[in-house]
Write an enzyme that holds these catalytic residues in place. Structure first.
Site, PDB file in Angstrom:
ATOM      1  CE  LYS A  22      -3.204  -2.572  -0.439  1.00  0.00           C
ATOM      2  NZ  LYS A  22      -3.706  -2.671  -1.814  1.00  0.00           N
ATOM      3  N   GLY A  24       2.074   2.292  -3.020  1.00  0.00           N
ATOM      4  CA  GLY A  24       1.970   2.830  -4.385  1.00  0.00           C
ATOM      5  C   GLY A  24       2.563   1.957  -5.478  1.00  0.00           C
ATOM      6  CD1 TRP A  27       1.663   6.399 -10.668  1.00  0.00           C
ATOM      7  CD2 TRP A  27       1.938   7.328  -8.643  1.00  0.00           C
ATOM      8  NE1 TRP A  27       1.782   7.756 -10.834  1.00  0.00           N
ATOM      9  CE2 TRP A  27       1.959   8.345  -9.613  1.00  0.00           C
ATOM     10  CE3 TRP A  27       2.081   7.668  -7.297  1.00  0.00           C
ATOM     11  CZ2 TRP A  27       2.119   9.689  -9.281  1.00  0.00           C
ATOM     12  CZ3 TRP A  27       2.238   9.007  -6.956  1.00  0.00           C
ATOM     13  CH2 TRP A  27       2.256  10.005  -7.944  1.00  0.00           C
ATOM     14  CG  HIS A  84       4.302  -6.419  -1.236  1.00  0.00           C
ATOM     15  ND1 HIS A  84       4.368  -5.075  -1.531  1.00  0.00           N
ATOM     16  CD2 HIS A  84       3.055  -6.813  -1.617  1.00  0.00           C
ATOM     17  CE1 HIS A  84       3.215  -4.679  -2.067  1.00  0.00           C
ATOM     18  NE2 HIS A  84       2.412  -5.716  -2.135  1.00  0.00           N
ATOM     19  NE  ARG A 106       0.512   6.632   0.152  1.00  0.00           N
ATOM     20  CZ  ARG A 106      -0.723   6.264  -0.172  1.00  0.00           C
ATOM     21  NH1 ARG A 106      -1.037   4.978  -0.243  1.00  0.00           N
ATOM     22  NH2 ARG A 106      -1.650   7.165  -0.432  1.00  0.00           N
ATOM     23  CB  SER A 114      -3.556   2.897   1.727  1.00  0.00           C
ATOM     24  OG  SER A 114      -3.789   2.226   0.522  1.00  0.00           O
ATOM     25  NE  ARG A 249      -8.069   4.506   0.416  1.00  0.00           N
ATOM     26  CZ  ARG A 249      -8.120   5.682   1.034  1.00  0.00           C
ATOM     27  NH1 ARG A 249      -9.280   6.212   1.339  1.00  0.00           N
ATOM     28  NH2 ARG A 249      -7.006   6.329   1.364  1.00  0.00           N
ATOM     29  CE  LYS A 250      -9.914  11.206  -0.309  1.00  0.00           C
ATOM     30  NZ  LYS A 250     -10.323  11.366   1.097  1.00  0.00           N
ATOM     31  N   GLY A 251      -5.662   7.786  -3.890  1.00  0.00           N
ATOM     32  CA  GLY A 251      -4.404   8.199  -4.520  1.00  0.00           C
ATOM     33  C   GLY A 251      -3.928   9.585  -4.135  1.00  0.00           C
TER      34      GLY A 251
HETATM   35  P1  PAP Z   1      -0.394  -3.136  -3.207  1.00  0.00           P
HETATM   36  O1  PAP Z   1       0.540  -3.036  -2.048  1.00  0.00           O
HETATM   37  O2  PAP Z   1      -1.576  -4.015  -2.907  1.00  0.00           O
HETATM   38  O3  PAP Z   1       0.302  -3.496  -4.474  1.00  0.00           O
HETATM   39  P2  PAP Z   1      -0.323  -0.354  -3.809  1.00  0.00           P
HETATM   40  O4  PAP Z   1      -0.532  -0.102  -5.252  1.00  0.00           O
HETATM   41  O5  PAP Z   1       1.085  -0.350  -3.304  1.00  0.00           O
HETATM   42  O6  PAP Z   1      -1.049  -1.689  -3.394  1.00  0.00           O
HETATM   43  O7  PAP Z   1      -1.094   0.750  -2.972  1.00  0.00           O
HETATM   44  C1  PAP Z   1      -2.375   1.154  -3.261  1.00  0.00           C
HETATM   45  C2  PAP Z   1      -2.402   2.655  -3.070  1.00  0.00           C
HETATM   46  O8  PAP Z   1      -1.859   3.307  -4.238  1.00  0.00           O
HETATM   47  C3  PAP Z   1      -3.802   3.181  -2.931  1.00  0.00           C
HETATM   48  O9  PAP Z   1      -3.685   4.331  -2.073  1.00  0.00           O
HETATM   49  P3  PAP Z   1      -4.924   4.963  -1.261  1.00  0.00           P
HETATM   50  O10 PAP Z   1      -5.608   3.839  -0.576  1.00  0.00           O
HETATM   51  O11 PAP Z   1      -4.301   5.941  -0.315  1.00  0.00           O
HETATM   52  O12 PAP Z   1      -5.768   5.641  -2.260  1.00  0.00           O
HETATM   53  C4  PAP Z   1      -4.133   3.571  -4.359  1.00  0.00           C
HETATM   54  O13 PAP Z   1      -5.217   4.473  -4.478  1.00  0.00           O
HETATM   55  C5  PAP Z   1      -2.824   4.183  -4.790  1.00  0.00           C
HETATM   56  N1  PAP Z   1      -2.675   4.233  -6.244  1.00  0.00           N
HETATM   57  C6  PAP Z   1      -3.003   3.275  -7.143  1.00  0.00           C
HETATM   58  N2  PAP Z   1      -2.713   3.694  -8.388  1.00  0.00           N
HETATM   59  C7  PAP Z   1      -2.199   4.935  -8.287  1.00  0.00           C
HETATM   60  C8  PAP Z   1      -1.731   5.898  -9.234  1.00  0.00           C
HETATM   61  N3  PAP Z   1      -1.734   5.651 -10.535  1.00  0.00           N
HETATM   62  N4  PAP Z   1      -1.293   7.087  -8.761  1.00  0.00           N
HETATM   63  C9  PAP Z   1      -1.283   7.358  -7.449  1.00  0.00           C
HETATM   64  N5  PAP Z   1      -1.719   6.495  -6.501  1.00  0.00           N
HETATM   65  C10 PAP Z   1      -2.169   5.294  -6.904  1.00  0.00           C
END
Ligand code: PAP
Length: 286
Positions: A22, A24, A27, A84, A106, A114, A249-251
């Site tokens: 969680k 990113g 991304w 991970h 992060r 998250s 979710r929110k990013g």
């Molecule tokens: P994982 O550990 O299960 O692989 P991961 O992608 O690391 O998940 O983390 C998810 C977070 O990245 C979410 O954050 P939030 O809950 O605070 O919103 C998700 O929204 C965010 N995320 C996914 N894609 C993007 C993106 N393209 N740009 C920025 N944030 C993103």
């Protein structure tokens, strides 16, 4: 995890992307894929979720039958892979492979919020799990005790940080908040680390202006664009079958402000200060 450590044979040009859950990864996967394959007209990320394009070694080797086929995703060189696992848990073969690693860190409060959202959604999907939601108090307690998947958090992040200081040519350490604050600069840094020089890269439409190319990478990898793609609205992960929508979710930065009490935030901040003291690393959220 034992199968990943004993069976996975890295190639020296593999590119392992590493992150605590969680922080990113979605991304980072999209950014790296789009940097390396910008010339391809047919952007695979419009049809597949980043986690299916960049195989997660932890998950591939967890499956009942190791799904080696997923590792190649049709590419024989420069494979993007993800884990991970903390650096200290990677096999000698991976650590000595000569691969370039990219780590994304992060702010711990945003990571925790998250994760809290994610696990509460997952719990509801699994009929064998207790239906009660996972309270935030429990999440903070687990975090502070170092009891999280792939945890403890600080040892994880410090492991990659220290390796990036020892081998900056092989381990790039990025931060989610810096990507948000100065995305163009961070993408240039990432591309240069991956050996992709934008000035000599020609985007699919023939426009080779550096600024345009960086903007194209950012747009193709952006939260807003990926979240709205059909595959991410309605698809599920190849392994695990978690709905893709839960990864978008929110990013944003500082969403913790909406969920943590001042006492919870203070407790985590104090721990962060203690754990990162004297090593030159901050995980500020600006
Ligand atoms: P994982 O550990 O299960 O692989 P991961 O992608 O690391 O998940 O983390 C998810 C977070 O990245 C979410 O954050 P939030 O809950 O605070 O919103 C998700 O929204 C965010 N995320 C996914 N894609 C993007 C993106 N393209 N740009 C920025 N944030 C993103």
């Amino acid at each position: 995890m034992a199968a990943f450590r004993s069976e996975f044979q890295p190639r020296s040009d593999d590119i392992p992307l590493t992150s605590f859950p969680k922080t990113g990864a979605t991304w980072l996967m999209a950014l790296c894929h789009n940097i390396l394959h910008l010339e391809e007209d047919d952007n695979i990320l419009t049809k597949m979720k980043p986690h299916d394009v960049v195989p997660a070694l932890d998950v591939v080797y967890l499956a009942d039958q190791v799904q080696h086929a997923l590792l190649d995703s049709g590419r024989t060189t420069g494979r993007l892979l993800h884990t991970h696992l903390p650096y200290s848990c990677l096999s000698e073969a991976v650590r000595n492979s000569g691969c370039k690693f990219v780590h994304l860190a992060r702010n711990p409060k945003d990571m925790l919020v998250s994760m809290w959202h994610f696990y509460n959604k997952i719990v509801k999907l699994n009929p064998t799990m207790p239906s009660a939601s996972f309270p935030m108090e429990g999440a903070v307690e687990s975090f502070c005790s170092g009891v999280l998947p792939f945890g403890p958090f600080y040892e994880h992040v410090v492991g990659y940080w220290e390796e990036s200081k020892k081998r900056p040519d092989k381990v790039l350490f990025l931060k989610y908040e810096e990507l948000r604050r100065d995305p163009k600069e961070q993408v240039r840094k990432l591309a240069s680390f991956l050996g992709k020089l934008f000035s000599t890269t020609t985007a699919a439409d023939g426009d080779d202006d550096d600024e345009v190319v960086v903007e194209k990478v950012l747009w193709r990898s952006s939260f807003g664009r990926l979240k709205e793609l059909e595959v991410n609205k309605n698809g599920v992960l190849e392994i695990g079958k978690v709905p893709n929508v839960h990864f978008f979710r929110k990013g944003t930065v500082r969403d913790w402000n909406n969920y943590l009490t001042p006492q919870m935030a203070e407790r985590i901040d104090q721990l962060t200060q203690l754990k990162l003291q004297g090593i030159g690393l901050s995980l500020d959220d600006f």
